[in-house]
Design a protein around this motif. Structure first.
Motif, PDB file in Angstrom:
ATOM      1  N   SER A  87      -3.303  -1.181  -3.632  1.00  0.00           N
ATOM      2  CA  SER A  87      -2.883  -0.873  -2.258  1.00  0.00           C
ATOM      3  C   SER A  87      -1.706  -1.734  -1.852  1.00  0.00           C
ATOM      4  CB  SER A  87      -4.029  -1.114  -1.273  1.00  0.00           C
ATOM      5  OG  SER A  87      -5.106  -0.300  -1.600  1.00  0.00           O
ATOM      6  N   GLN A 133      -6.770   5.802   2.305  1.00  0.00           N
ATOM      7  CA  GLN A 133      -8.097   5.838   1.708  1.00  0.00           C
ATOM      8  C   GLN A 133      -9.171   6.480   2.591  1.00  0.00           C
ATOM      9  OE1 GLN A 133      -8.653   2.073   0.041  1.00  0.00           O
ATOM     10  NE2 GLN A 133     -10.639   2.499  -0.857  1.00  0.00           N
ATOM     11  N   ASP A 151      -3.255   6.780  -1.433  1.00  0.00           N
ATOM     12  CA  ASP A 151      -4.079   5.608  -1.747  1.00  0.00           C
ATOM     13  C   ASP A 151      -5.551   6.003  -1.705  1.00  0.00           C
ATOM     14  OD1 ASP A 151      -5.246   3.192  -2.062  1.00  0.00           O
ATOM     15  OD2 ASP A 151      -4.182   2.179  -0.432  1.00  0.00           O
ATOM     16  N   GLU A 152      -6.117   6.223  -2.860  1.00  0.00           N
ATOM     17  CA  GLU A 152      -7.522   6.621  -2.973  1.00  0.00           C
ATOM     18  C   GLU A 152      -7.884   7.709  -1.969  1.00  0.00           C
ATOM     19  OE1 GLU A 152     -10.057   3.835  -4.277  1.00  0.00           O
ATOM     20  OE2 GLU A 152      -8.662   2.165  -4.382  1.00  0.00           O
TER      21      GLU A 152
HETATM   22 MG   LIG Z   1      -6.995  -0.358  -1.818  1.00  0.00          MG
END
Ligand SMILES: [Mg+2]
Ligand SMILES: Nc1ncnc2c1ncn2[C@@H]1O[C@H](COP(=O)(O)OP(=O)(O)OP(=O)(O)O)[C@@H](O)[C@H]1O
Ligand SMILES: Nc1ncnc2c1ncn2[C@@H]1O[C@H](COP(=O)(O)OP(=O)(O)OP(=O)(O)O)[C@@H](O)[C@H]1O
Ligand SMILES: [Mg+2]
Lengths: 544, 303, 335, 606
Positions: free
Chosen positions: D50, D105, D187-188
């Motif tokens: 991240s 995320q 990001d995820e």
């Molecule tokens: Mg992360």
């Protein structure tokens, strides 16, 4: 010339709640009302009775008072009108008496009508008041700012139980005084303007008057003497140095006047021990701690009165050793208490057998001289308490101080243990006075049967529970004596008997300290009547 | 024998409070606050041993003095030593502040937790809170004085009796905000999974509250606490002002401040000392609370 | 939400009745006597008569019932009458103050303007000052501005108004002579001059009150901003390329205001309640002064009515705060 | 132009100022992203994924970080390379959202809760493209349509919380795509989502990439997702890049040990084909001895019959129950001693409710629960408390299920204290033993939950569940929130304990690969009912119910050669489980298709 001087503003730090003096006994209310409604006669700044709406003050000499002292006949000055233009007649006077004496009205001035059996209209300008018995001092009804005349037309439908419903009349009474109410905001401010029908066409000099209430004495004093926002401030009970500081503001001047108000310590002659239970406490005599005259005497001797005056009242206080310090002819000439005598007091207690214990507190036969000392909450009184506690400690008397909210202390709630009547303490401090100039009923407060007790719902004004048959006897004589000198003689004797007994320890002869702006002329402070009794004569000084 | 059988600990026994202290030390504001607060407390409690003038001792000849060597803080209108009065007043004010705050905190957390935790109690307790919010403080005090003063005086003596009365009355009229905040937090916490987890391992309600709920609502409680001390000190001064507080020969900071306002122009220093003392106490307690809150939160502590 | 509101309102009725009973009993139990302010020169028998005239002779439950009828049945009629000019209430006895012997509600109505002017303005001023301070202190957490803000608000919080009020009076009215020390409630604002006057007399009380309120509100605002500044959505907003101003003043502020707005709503009853000490210091003579005066004079009908109105407002604004919360925060649902 | 990378990260170093001095988030990372390419960044939690991406957006600064070194060359749309590392924030404002889009995320928190979806979508458009309100709205609706959100017009005026997790994540994607950025950082994006929704989102991103030619930087720790999405893979480990290569290279030829370990830890659907009993996973670099299958016994431990749990929905003026959430509807199964029964199904189908009902943490309204001869339904509160000695639960979220203010030691000891089973020193011995058991160092005993990694936390939860020596453990998504490598460790631990102690597990999960690995029996749940149940091998190899079949298809497989395409997926949105009071559901009837393999014949709602 009427109305030429613009606006005058008065500040009372207690705000008037009502302008009908019969529905409220409060000074703030009756004084505010005195600008509007007036009595037949009132006291001047020297305590002399002067005719106001009457053409003269009735006396035995001028035939106004009957020889047997049972009736008084008032003659009304001719040509008077109410502010609404209608004529002021004897009917209004009689109506006023009926209004106040109505059994359901709860009239605050009922005591003024004590003994009155009949009020009758003789003619349009003559009223006769008849008493049940000989009344050597018949100037209760219609005299003084607490007993003014109200208009029959306005209050006709407000008798008895209906009294509180007449809000409009209670707030805006029609009167004969120099001003009429424009707007009344209860507990806040009253706006008034000159009475166009006032009997003297040149007065009042002011077109409008603002009467502001609320706040505290400091603020009122400041507003007159420092910022100049107000013209007149009432009753500035402040520390002398605060007054002095304010005076430096240069905008106003304090003025003092002395009535019969005395700050005193009452000594409880009954036993206030909580262990006695509600029916006996502060009822049964004697109080083991104060029963010994030597103790009461010593308590008084230990007090430095000049210092109390200096610290607490300054120019608004005078030294006195009397219960009745004024008017002058009633004032006894005791001076023995004026200087502090700690050594003498100690010696007297030693001689009386009160020996100091390890803690410095005197005791005798298992009785410790440890007093509860209560008063109402008030900065000066708390300073006094502290000082006196210290002086007493120097003679081996301990004091446990209490101060109580004034509304509880002076409230007559029989359910509260903290009222001054119940006197659940050994000593208590407050001030008391009497209305007008005659001390008869004031001295009557010390009769044996006036002691508060559960039987009387704790009502009764003999707070210290003083009881002396000789005193009762002498007082009875007073009630039957006419002639001012003879009466004064008896009154002084009564005063001395009480002081001698030590049941009342006078501290300070308190005056009334008010302040007026330097631009306000014509102010004459009157402590026997309404303070602003002569507002009609006030004017604005030029150039100031 | 038992000493021998104890296994050797694998990690040096670090107590939880040591951790808290470690974190606390790093918070600069909190340290200053703590030191200041301790100094104030020590000053008012130990000061009289070094400055042994009796605060009620009247010396009429030396009244209204400014700062002199004999009276570093000056004297009042009766010539009582201001420093001694400040210390005596501080004892009352600080102890009233702390005890009243503790009481309010206890009541607030107790009611808040009960209301948040037990759904059935929520309604009645919140209405109770409304009731207390709506109650006028002054008549309440008068009633309490009437009902309990004599008895308390008989039991604890005059000063203790009034102390208890004042503390209780301030306490029971200032717990409501805490209760609301705590209740809100408890309601949210109750839905968290660890509460369910605790229940699944057989934790009883009482243990659930003391072990799991309370430690997690500590931070809002701390904030209420710091504000609570300040409010209590100030309320006490307002009570003295209305004649419902301590006897007049019993100085408190609030009372000293109030008495001095009349002399603001003549003797400004007399206002300064109590005003300063109240403000400093409030400030130090606030910073102390900030630091303590951070230190008690292991998540922040870890950083 | 409507049913929620209505249900809460209906539930409020028994609560309020109970509160009124508790207040009544409390006042009954409290020591003190409406005759306390009558001078000692008035003899006790007369005082007893006066007490009876106030209706104090009747048993407690009858007086309570009378008050209930007067307050809930007659006063609303009077209100209707005064709006529509009808005469439902003619001849009925309203809640009468013992001090002034006039209907309590009339006095309350008279007092509301000055209270609203002073306390209301102070509240507004405080909000206007506190919110930016709170926002900035949170945005620059631990900056000197933040530290100074904390310090000032704590000092502001810890200084009792009976002191700060007198202090500003001494400075601004006595020494500098800028503002009057005594509030003129009769001033009618109808011209520029009178408006200036009104402003002048409001400055000091507003200042003193606003200091306290600002101190508390700015703390709330700061805490709430701090909670939101680290939320994920703030990062999303930044990632969209929004300016820092938009991010903070639109995205974060809107979320942070939710708790603050409810705190503000909960404070509104206090505006009505007035500020007892400040009003006394500046002689504003608003509701607060009315209440304290009534308490000191043991004017039970007045105290009872005022505190009850206050209770109604508290209950009502609790509800308003809850509803507001729901309006501001779309996530809250009432079921 | 096309041959030049869009973004080149060169020797990036990011530091954070913390109370204990500077902390290095990313030490030395360099990689490129080319146009039209998907670069996946993988690595364990905290490895700096991240932080790298946030640095490219220059958003680390807002989190207290600082780019301490390196260059971030970005190829701007209007020609010319520039180094973002020293661009000022004003310039960054123009790039963010406009030329680089980012998907975060957590779909639950990435959207501002108080603004409508429409407002949040149009904001960027109006800033960067200067569109009018109406034009921006039109474009936003178009975007929502592109990400396949049903009824886009209506969504515009809805608030984020009114959308399901999947829809929210799609809104975030639409937001990131709004200005047609040249580089999309994800990001995820699917970690928090269910398999089925995850499959949809992945397919969607793949399609968008193909259609717009955007370069994608995809951050994840899920190797199956990598296999599904990536062109190239960058592997990160403790703030450093340890390996980079094309997706096939990485999967077939990993060079770095860490990459190998990572791949080994991924459970792959189908791995257990042909094996009758579950067996622990082979982990790299760990000496595990021989991996033995766990047969368990055939003696029943838990018998559940007709379990039904409903949650009342209150409403109306008197707050009466106006409807019920039919969370668990007529569920019956038997769990044998020493065996694992898994419940699978998508989010909201009632798995957790079923688990909690068995422990009576929520009160079922009907059904029989028999635990080793004890009738759980008939117990009063104290009896229930005693019964819980035998059955324990591990909760879905390891962090949420631990009290943040309590030391781990105390939390593990708490069950024993509650039942007063052991005294002082005995108890601490047992706690220490439990720590050993779950392979946590004893020094952790004095730590707090936040001081542990997710996997370690979950072990604490397991240790706590074991403290009372229960016969049954209900593991509610016990591994869903964990990193693959950690997940593998935890799974192994659980199986090991089962083998040794003869525990029975009721294993609740939505991850089919994990379920395949650990279960003896499987029950597939849909809308509160079990739609298919039987021995694991039978259900996985021969799914009969259409829902089971769809579920199997959605599972991503960690093999770049077996990518799924969007058309394989057809999920219907789950119908609401809320029904009026008069709704009387029919009892479940099953058809035994094979021995022990049952399929629901009555209507399941699918
Ligand atoms: Mg992360
Ligand atoms: N604001 C911050 N302050 C201090 N350290 C930070 C901060 N943000 C990240 N870090 C540290 O930087 C390192 C990398 O974190 P990063 O968030 O990039 O991990 P990640 O690979 O994204 O992990 P995850 O898979 O859990 O999201 C970690 O060691 C983390 O502790
Ligand atoms: N306490 C509750 N009150 C009302 N409804 C609830 C409650 N708990 C769960 N539900 C509802 O019951 C249904 C089943 O929820 P449950 O938590 O059992 O699903 P799940 O299969 O565990 O989902 P996930 O995979 O998201 O954990 C859902 O529709 C949920 O909204
Ligand atoms: Mg679940």
């Amino acid at each position: 010339e009427r109305g030429s001087d613009g606006n005058v503003s008065i500040i009372y730090w207690q705000a008037p709640s009502i302008l009908n003096p019969f529905l409220s006994g409060g000074t703030k209310d009756t004084e505010a009302a005195s600008l509007v409604v007036e009595p037949l006669a009132r006291y001047d700044q020297n305590g002399n009775l002067v005719a106001w709406l009457a053409s003269e003050v009735p006396t035995v000499d001028n035939g106004g008072v009957s020889e047997d002292l049972t009736s008084i006949t008032w003659k009304i000055a001719p040509g008077l009108t109410w502010s609404d233009g209608s004529a002021f007649t004897a009917n209004d006077v009689k109506f006023t008496a009926d209004y106040c004496m109505h059994p359901e009205g709860g009239c605050a001035q009922l005591s003024k009508y004590e003994g009155v059996t009949d009020v009758s209209v003789v003619d349009d300008l003559t009223v006769k008041v008849t008493f049940g018995g000989p009344t050597p001092f018949p100037y209760g009804p219609f005299v003084g700012n607490e007993s003014p005349i109200i208009q029959q037309a306005q209050f006709e439908n407000c008798m008895g139980a209906k009294a509180p419903e007449c809000t409009e009349a209670n707030f805006n009474p029609v009167g004969t005084g120099p001003f009429v109410v424009d707007e009344f905001r209860p507990n806040d401010v009253i706006s008034m303007s000159a009475n166009q029908n006032y009997r003297d066409p040149a007065k009042p000099a002011f077109a409008t008057l603002t009467f502001k209430g609320g706040g505290d004495a400091t603020a009122a004093g400041r507003a007159v003497m420092e910022t100049g926002e107000f013209d007149y401030a009432w009753n500035l009970q402040l520390a002398p140095e605060v007054i002095a500081q304010m005076q430096e503001g240069g905008k106003g001047t304090p003025i003092a006047g002395f009535g019969p108000l005395v700050e005193r310590i009452m000594v409880n002659n009954t036993n206030p021990d909580p262990a006695l239970g509600p029916d006996e406490r502060a009822v049964v005599r004697p109080n083991p701690k104060t029963a010994d005259p030597a103790v009461r005497k010593a308590m008084s001797m230990a007090i430095d009165r000049p210092l109390l005056v200096e610290i607490g009242y300054g120019q608004a206080g005078k030294l006195t050793c009397n219960l009745v310090p004024a008017p002058a002819i009633y004032a006894s000439d005791n001076t023995s208490c004026l200087t502090q005598d700690i050594a003498g007091a100690n010696k007297m207690l030693d001689d009386a057998g009160w020996a100091k214990g390890a803690d410095g507190i005197r005791a005798k036969d298992g009785v410790r001289l440890s007093f509860t000392y209560q008063t109402s909450t008030n900065a000066v009184r708390q300073d006094f308490q502290a000082l006196i506690k210290q002086w007493w400690s120097e003679i081996g008397i301990d004091a446990e101080l209490r101060n109580l909210n004034a509304s509880v202390f002076f409230g007559g709630d029989p359910g509260s243990p903290d009222t001054f009547q119940k006197f659940y303490a050994d000593v208590e401090m407050y001030a008391n006075t009497f209305n007008g100039t005659d001390p008869q009923s004031y001295l009557g407060n010390y009769l044996c049967d006036k002691a508060p007790s559960p039987a009387s719902q704790w009502q009764g004004e003999n707070i210290s529970r003083f009881c002396d048959p000789a005193y009762d006897e002498l007082h009875k004589k007073l009630t039957q004596t006419a002639g001012i000198d003879a009466r004064a003689e008896i009154a002084r004797q009564l005063n001395d008997m009480i002081i001698e007994s030590g049941s009342v320890i006078p501290l300070v002869h308190r005056g009334r300290l008010s302040a007026h702006s330097n631009t306000l002329g014509g102010v004459i402070l009157n402590v026997w009547d309404s303070e602003i009794w002569n507002a009609a004569d006030w004017y604005r000084k030029d150039g100031a | 024998m038992t000493e021998l059988s104890n296994p050797v600990p694998t990690a040096p026994p670090r107590s939880q409070w040591l951790d808290v202290w470690d974190q606390f030390k790093t918070h600069k504001g909190a340290m200053i606050g703590a030191i200041l607060f301790i100094m104030i407390v020590l000053g008012v409690y130990l000061g009289p041993f070094f400055w042994d003038i009796d605060p009620t001792r009247i010396d009429i000849r030396s009244r209204n003095q400014g700062m002199t060597f004999a009276h570093p803080f000056g004297t009042d209108q009766l010539g009582r030593d201001m420093l001694a009065r400040m210390m005596a007043g501080g004892q009352t004010s600080v102890s009233v502040g702390i005890t009243a705050m503790l009481l309010a905190l206890f009541l607030g957390s107790f009611i808040g937790v009960l209301a948040g935790f037990f759904k059935k109690l929520d309604g009645p307790l919140m209405r109770l809170t409304d009731l207390f919010l709506a109650l006028p403080l002054l008549p309440l005090l008068l009633v309490m004085m009437l009902l309990f003063r004599e008895r308390l005086n008989a039991m604890f003596g005059l000063e203790q009796g009034i102390f208890i009365l004042i503390v209780v009355s301030i306490g029971i009229t200032s717990w409501m905000p805490t209760a609301r905040i705590v209740r809100g937090d408890v309601l949210a916490l109750k839905e968290r999974e660890f509460v369910l987890a605790a229940r699944s391992i057989g934790t009883t309600n009482t243990k659930l509250i003391t072990r799991h709920i309370l430690p997690n609502v500590l931070s809002p409680i701390m904030v209420s606490a710091t504000l609570g001390i300040a409010t209590a000190i100030i309320t006490e001064s307002a009570l003295s002002f209305l004649g419902l507080g301590f006897p007049p020969d019993f100085p408190t900071w609030g009372r000293l401040l109030f008495d001095a306002t009349d002399y603001l122009q003549q003797h400004p220093e007399r206002v300064f000392w109590p005003g300063m003392a109240i403000s400093l106490t409030v400030l130090s307690v606030n910073y102390l609370g900030d630091g303590l809150r951070d230190a008690l939160d292991p998540r922040i502590r870890g950083r | 939400m409507l049913t929620f509101t209505i249900r809460r309102l209906v539930l409020a009725v028994p609560t309020l009745l109970f509160i009124s009973l508790v207040i009544f009993l409390l006042l009954e139990l409290a020591p003190g006597d409406p005759m306390a302010q009558v001078p000692l020169t008035v003899p006790p028998e007369v005082k007893e008569k006066m007490r009876e005239a106030l209706g104090l002779g009747q048993p407690m439950h009858i007086r309570f019932w009378k008050w209930i009828v007067q307050f809930f049945w007659i006063e609303p009629q009077v209100l209707i009458d005064s709006i529509f000019g009808t005469a439902f209430s003619a001849g009925d006895l309203r809640v009468i103050s013992w001090q002034t012997r006039s209907p309590v509600m009339d006095i309350v109505v008279q007092r509301i303007p000055q209270t609203l002017w002073v306390v209301g303005t102070a509240y507004l001023v405080a909000i206007v000052i506190a919110i930016p301070i709170g926002i900035y202190s949170a945005y620059r957490q631990y900056s000197w501005f933040d530290q100074a803000g904390t310090f000032v608000s704590m000092v502001g919080f810890s200084v009792p108004p009976f002191f700060s009020g007198v202090l500003v009076i001494v400075i601004f009215s006595v020494q500098l002579g800028w503002f009057p020390s005594i509030y003129d409630t009769t001033l009618v604002v109808n011209s520029w001059d009178s408006f200036v006057k009104q402003l002048q007399q409001m400055v000091m009380p507003v200042m003193v009150l606003a200091l306290q309120i600002t101190a508390q509100l700015s703390r709330f605002m700061r805490a709430s901003m701090l909670d939101n500044l680290n939320q994920d959505y703030v990062r999303t907003a930044r990632a969209k390329g929004l300016s820092e101003y938009t991010v903070v003043m639109v995205h974060v502020l809107r979320n942070s205001m939710i708790p603050v707005v409810t705190v503000i709503a909960l404070g509104i009853p206090a505006i009505f309640g007035g500020a007892i000490i400040t009003e006394q210091v500046f002689k504003v003579n608003g509701i607060g002064q009315l209440l304290i005066g009534a308490i000191q004079a043991n004017d039970l009908p007045m105290v009872q009515t005022l505190t009850f109105i206050f209770a109604v407002l508290i209950v009502l604004f609790n509800l308003v705060a809850d509803v507001l919360y729901g309006i501001l925060d779309p996530r809250i649902r009432y079921d | 132009m096309l041959d030049q990378p869009i973004a080149q990260i060169k020797e990036l170093r990011v530091e954070f100022q913390t109370k204990d001095g500077p902390v290095v988030g990313v030490e030395n990372v360099s990689f490129d992203v080319n146009p039209g390419e998907t670069v996946c960044i993988v690595g364990e939690s905290g490895s700096g994924k991240s932080v790298s991406s946030l640095s490219l957006m220059r958003l680390v600064e807002f989190g207290g970080g600082e780019i301490a070194g390196g260059r971030l060359i970005f190829d701007r749309r209007s020609g010319g390379n520039m180094d973002l590392a020293d661009a000022d924030q004003d310039l960054m404002k123009q790039i963010r959202g406009n030329e680089i889009g980012m998907i975060f995320q957590e779909p639950m928190t990435a959207l501002n809760p108080v603004f409508t979806v429409g407002r949040q979508l149009t904001e960027g458009l109006r800033v960067h493209k200067g569109l009018s309100k109406a034009a921006a709205e039109a474009r936003a609706i178009e975007l929502l349509r592109e990400v396949r959100i049903p009824e886009p017009e209506r969504r515009m005026s809805q608030f984020p919380h009114e959308l399901s997790g999947g829809m929210r994540q799609r809104v975030v994607i639409a937001m990131a795509m709004a200005c047609e950025p040249r580089l999309l950082i994800a990001d995820e994006p699917t970690t928090a989502l269910d398999v089925t929704i995850q499959a949809e989102i992945l397919a969607l991103m793949d399609r968008l990439k193909r259609e717009t030619g955007t370069a994608v930087m995809f951050i994840t720790h899920d190797m199956a997702v990598v296999a599904q999405m990536a062109d190239r893979v960058v592997v990160m480990f403790r703030g450093n890049k340890v390996e980079e290569g094309s997706v096939t290279e990485i999967f077939e030829n990993p060079t770095h040990d860490y990459t190998k370990a990572l791949l080994a830890a991924v459970p792959k659907l189908g791995e257990m084909r042909g094996k009758a009993y579950p067996e622990p996973m082979k982990l790299l670099g760990v000496d595990q001895g021989e991996l033995l299958p766990i047969p368990g016994t055939e003696a029943p431990l838990l018998k559940v019959k007709g379990l039904t749990t409903r949650f009342p929905v209150k409403g109306g003026f008197f707050r009466r129950t106006i409807a019920n959430v039919h969370a668990v509807e007529d569920v019956s199964f038997t769990l044998n001693k020493g065996q694992t029964l898994s419940l699978v199904g998508e989010s909201g189908c009632g798995k957790s409710s079923a688990g909690r009902s068995i422990l009576r943490l929520v009160e079922p309204i009907a059904g029989e629960i028999d635990l080793d001869g004890v009738d759980i339904m008939k117990l009063d509160q104290s009896g229930l408390r005693d019964a819980r000695l035998d059955m324990q639960m591990i909760f879905q979220d390891p962090f949420a299920s631990l009290n943040p203010k309590m030391k781990l030691e105390e939390q593990v000891a708490e069950p024993m204290r509650n039942y007063g089973l052991t005294t002082g020193s005995e108890r601490s011995d047992r706690v220490a033993h439990l720590f050993d058991r779950v392979e946590l160092p004893r020094s952790f005993m004095r730590r707090y939950p936040h001081e542990l990694s997710g996997g370690q936390r979950q072990r604490i939860a397991i240790a706590r569940a074991l403290a009372l020596n229960p016969k049954l453990i209900i593991a509610d998504e016990a591994v869903s929130a964990l990193d693959v490598s950690v997940q593998a460790q935890v799974l192994n631990l659980m199986m090991e304990l089962q083998a040794e102690l003869g525990l029975s597990f009721l294993f609740i999960s939505h991850d089919m690969a994990v379920v395949e690995r650990v279960s003896h029996h499987v029950g597939v749940m849909y809308l509160g009912r079990i739609v298919e149940m039987g021995p694991r091998a039978r259900v996985f190899e021969n799914p009969q119910h259409p829902y089971t079949q769809a579920l199997m298809k959605a599972v991503p497989i960690a093999d770049p050669h077996r990518r799924k395409s969007e058309k394989d997926l057809n999920f219907k949105p789950i119908p609401s489980p809320i029904h009026g009071l008069d709704y009387d559901p029919a009892p479940s009837e099953y058809n035994e298709v094979e021995p022990g393999h049952y399929v629901l014949t009555t209507d399941s709602g699918y």
